[in-house]
Design an enzyme around this catalytic site. Structure first.
Site, PDB file in Angstrom:
ATOM      1  N   ASP A 127      -6.170  10.292 -63.932  1.00 13.37           N
ATOM      2  CA  ASP A 127      -7.182   9.232 -63.765  1.00 13.37           C
ATOM      3  C   ASP A 127      -6.729   7.972 -64.513  1.00 13.37           C
ATOM      4  O   ASP A 127      -7.406   7.487 -65.417  1.00 13.37           O
ATOM      5  CB  ASP A 127      -8.525   9.756 -64.295  1.00 13.37           C
ATOM      6  CG  ASP A 127      -9.699   8.870 -63.914  1.00 13.37           C
ATOM      7  OD1 ASP A 127      -9.493   7.917 -63.142  1.00 13.37           O
ATOM      8  OD2 ASP A 127     -10.811   9.140 -64.400  1.00 13.37           O
TER       9      ASP A 127
ATOM     10  N   ASP B 110      -3.017  -3.326 -62.195  1.00 13.00           N
ATOM     11  CA  ASP B 110      -2.139  -4.467 -62.447  1.00 13.00           C
ATOM     12  C   ASP B 110      -1.393  -4.856 -61.177  1.00 13.00           C
ATOM     13  O   ASP B 110      -1.608  -4.250 -60.120  1.00 13.00           O
ATOM     14  CB  ASP B 110      -1.165  -4.100 -63.585  1.00 13.00           C
ATOM     15  CG  ASP B 110      -0.844  -5.313 -64.450  1.00 13.00           C
ATOM     16  OD1 ASP B 110      -0.597  -6.397 -63.879  1.00 13.00           O
ATOM     17  OD2 ASP B 110      -0.839  -5.167 -65.684  1.00 13.00           O
TER      18      ASP B 110
ATOM     19  N   LYS C 191      -6.338   4.901 -63.444  1.00 12.51           N
ATOM     20  CA  LYS C 191      -7.010   3.648 -63.036  1.00 12.51           C
ATOM     21  C   LYS C 191      -6.080   2.447 -63.178  1.00 12.51           C
ATOM     22  O   LYS C 191      -6.386   1.476 -63.877  1.00 12.51           O
ATOM     23  CB  LYS C 191      -8.295   3.422 -63.822  1.00 12.51           C
ATOM     24  CG  LYS C 191      -9.335   4.500 -63.619  1.00 12.51           C
ATOM     25  CD  LYS C 191     -10.671   4.128 -64.224  1.00 12.51           C
ATOM     26  CE  LYS C 191     -11.680   5.236 -64.110  1.00 12.51           C
ATOM     27  NZ  LYS C 191     -11.406   6.393 -64.958  1.00 12.51           N
TER      28      LYS C 191
HETATM   29  P1  5BU Z   1     -18.155  13.127 -67.862  1.00  9.82           P
HETATM   30  O1  5BU Z   1     -17.903  13.776 -69.173  1.00  9.82           O
HETATM   31  O2  5BU Z   1     -18.587  14.111 -66.762  1.00  9.82           O
HETATM   32  O3  5BU Z   1     -19.079  11.941 -68.005  1.00  9.82           O
HETATM   33  O4  5BU Z   1     -16.723  12.562 -67.426  1.00  9.82           O
HETATM   34  C1  5BU Z   1     -16.530  11.795 -66.283  1.00  9.82           C
HETATM   35  C2  5BU Z   1     -15.059  11.503 -66.098  1.00  9.82           C
HETATM   36  O5  5BU Z   1     -14.908  10.738 -64.888  1.00  9.82           O
HETATM   37  C3  5BU Z   1     -14.431  10.671 -67.186  1.00  9.82           C
HETATM   38  O6  5BU Z   1     -13.102  11.092 -67.334  1.00  9.82           O
HETATM   39  C4  5BU Z   1     -14.440   9.261 -66.672  1.00  9.82           C
HETATM   40  O7  5BU Z   1     -13.340   8.504 -67.132  1.00  9.82           O
HETATM   41  C5  5BU Z   1     -14.340   9.463 -65.179  1.00  9.82           C
HETATM   42  N1  5BU Z   1     -15.046   8.446 -64.380  1.00  9.82           N
HETATM   43  C6  5BU Z   1     -16.403   8.228 -64.454  1.00  9.82           C
HETATM   44  O8  5BU Z   1     -17.100   8.882 -65.199  1.00  9.82           O
HETATM   45  N2  5BU Z   1     -16.992   7.283 -63.695  1.00  9.82           N
HETATM   46  C7  5BU Z   1     -16.298   6.504 -62.837  1.00  9.82           C
HETATM   47  O9  5BU Z   1     -16.879   5.674 -62.132  1.00  9.82           O
HETATM   48  C8  5BU Z   1     -14.900   6.744 -62.761  1.00  9.82           C
HETATM   49  C9  5BU Z   1     -14.311   7.704 -63.524  1.00  9.82           C
HETATM   50 BR1  5BU Z   1     -13.918   5.712 -61.597  1.00  9.82          BR
END
Ligand code: 5BU
Length: 452
Positions: free
Chosen positions: A295, A300, A297
């Site tokens: 992930d 750039d 993201k």
């Molecule tokens: P959580 O612990 O279930 O809140 O983790 C969610 C993961 O998904 C976390 O690694 C975020 O960086 C990732 N994420 C997110 O929560 N929301 C988004 O919109 C995106 C990625 Br894109």
């Protein structure tokens, strides 16, 4: 006489339309709610309304006038008083005693009736009312409606041969209210979305199954993840946001049997080591048949992303099956992601995200067009040719106090038609991560099946 717009704004002051989130009789959530009954409580407005309605069509055709109960009764009465067309009254239910009549008043068979309705939505209630009038030998050729919610009712009635005359449409009303600053652009967009969405639903759009997605998603990573999904009966991706190699490997081992992919933020691992961390992680992924989703993201220009992807400490291109990338730098910036599947970030789950509708629409166009992209992250439904990944899933809580906003698997499948749910803390913070993963896997699969 004031203009039609001035007249509408007078009516609006009576509170006939409200904006927000409302659940309709059908169970559908609507961004606006209409109730025209207050119009009857203002005699001046009711009289003007009657005249506006009467001006919409030649009246020589009509022998009687009738309002659909209850909201249109005073309207039809006022129209009768203004035009001298006699009024007949339709009951909601037939009388239990006496005549059992459904239509009251003086009429004779063969007469033509002008039917009045306050609001037309799907047309269903008019289609119930009309036969009740026609059963008395009265014909109905024309229906006059104050507000058309533009959800297919007019077209449906017209397809059955009735002429439908509408004074206002919801789009026209929105335009007037927007021009006067009563509603903002977001509300207009939401309403437009709702209106188009509803029409689509009207045509019974179904979500696609994983088997159907296999037919249309050509990217090799899309094919792989869909096949794993079907084999394991899982749509769960666990987000392994842990900070040591040991925790990462332990978590991968525990949740591995239940997931389609493990999502990493490899740059948060304190003791990253290509052999210790990655080789072992790859072994576990092979053993339990899941993909690795970094992930990262990326956000750039293409050249920098290429370096970030293939070089540096993490050499992501060596091991990740799929990566997340923003599309903010434009179409060409995604060219560098070869031999990997890209999941484009179209909309984020956090409070106050800047990925508004306009951004998402533009980002989605790039994602659909780019051959390296096979999926998107969003909190909205996205086109069928992309697989939808939804983070922000947690059964036990609605937020984390740091801006994250959570939904349930049921919401993600039913309302967003998602393909994969991403769960982080819901799993790795649980006392028993394996049980938690199993729990989310079962809940996710059940929600998927129910959304079909
Ligand atoms: P959580 O612990 O279930 O809140 O983790 C969610 C993961 O998904 C976390 O690694 C975020 O960086 C990732 N994420 C997110 O929560 N929301 C988004 O919109 C995106 C990625 Br894109």
């Amino acid at each position: 006489m004031e203009t039609k717009k001035e007249f509408f704004l007078e009516c609006y002051k009576l509170g006939i339309i409200k904006f927000g989130k409302f659940t309709l009789k059908s169970g559908i959530e609507s961004p606006f709610y209409v109730d025209l009954r207050p119009l009857a409580s203002d005699p001046k407005i009711l009289k003007s309304l009657a005249n506006y309605l009467l001006d919409m069509l030649p009246l020589d055709n009509f022998d009687v006038i009738c309002g659909v109960p209850y909201a249109a009764l005073p309207m039809a009465t006022a129209m009768s008083l203004e035009s001298y067309i006699p009024l007949i009254i339709k009951r909601k239910e037939a009388k239990q005693h006496g005549t059992k009549k459904l239509i009251e008043g003086i009429f004779t068979k063969g007469q033509n009736c002008l039917l009045v309705e306050d609001v037309i939505t799907s047309g269903a209630s008019l289609l119930e009312t009309i036969p009740e009038i026609e059963n008395e030998g009265i014909t109905v050729s024309d229906i006059i409606v104050v507000l058309d919610r533009q959800q297919g009712g007019k077209e449906l009635l017209e397809s059955k041969g009735y002429r439908v005359h509408t004074l206002f449409t919801i789009s026209e009303v929105c335009k007037m209210l927007r021009a006067e600053g009563h509603i903002d652009e977001d509300e207009v967009l939401r309403i437009n979305d709702f209106l188009t969405g509803n029409k689509v639903k009207f045509e019974e759009e179904k979500r696609l199954s994983y088997e159907q997605k296999l037919e249309i998603c050509e990217h090799s990573v899309a094919q792989k993840i869909l096949q794993i999904s079907l084999e394991k009966k899982s749509n769960l991706i666990v987000s392994a946001d842990v900070t040591t190699t040991q925790e990462l490997l332990e978590l991968a081992e525990k949740v591995g049997p239940h997931i389609v992919a493990l999502k990493t933020h490899i740059d948060i691992i304190l003791d990253f080591d290509a052999d210790e961390t990655i080789l072992k992680l790859k072994d576990i992924a092979t053993k339990h048949n899941f993909l690795l989703m970094e992930d990262r993201k990326f956000a750039d220009i293409g050249n920098t992303q290429e370096l970030q992807f293939a070089y540096g400490t993490f050499k992501i291109s060596n091991w990740a099956d799929l990566v997340t990338a923003q599309v903010i730098a434009g179409y060409d910036s995604l060219d560098c992601f070869r031999n990997v599947g890209v999941v484009a970030i179209l909309g984020m789950s956090s409070k106050g995200t800047l990925t508004d509708r306009n951004y998402q629409d533009e980002a989605t166009k790039i994602a659909v067009a780019h051959p390296n992209v096979f999926g998107g992250v969003s909190q909205r439904q996205i086109p069928n040719e992309l697989l939808l990944f939804t983070p922000g899933i947690n059964i036990n809580t609605s937020g984390d106090g740091k801006g994250q906003q959570y939904n349930t698997p049921e919401h993600a499948f039913r309302n967003l038609k998602t393909d994969f749910i991403i769960v982080g803390r819901g799993v790795y913070k649980a006392d028993d991560a394996e049980m938690a993963a199993l729990h989310y896997k079962i809940a996710g699969w059940k929600a998927y099946r129910e959304s079909l």
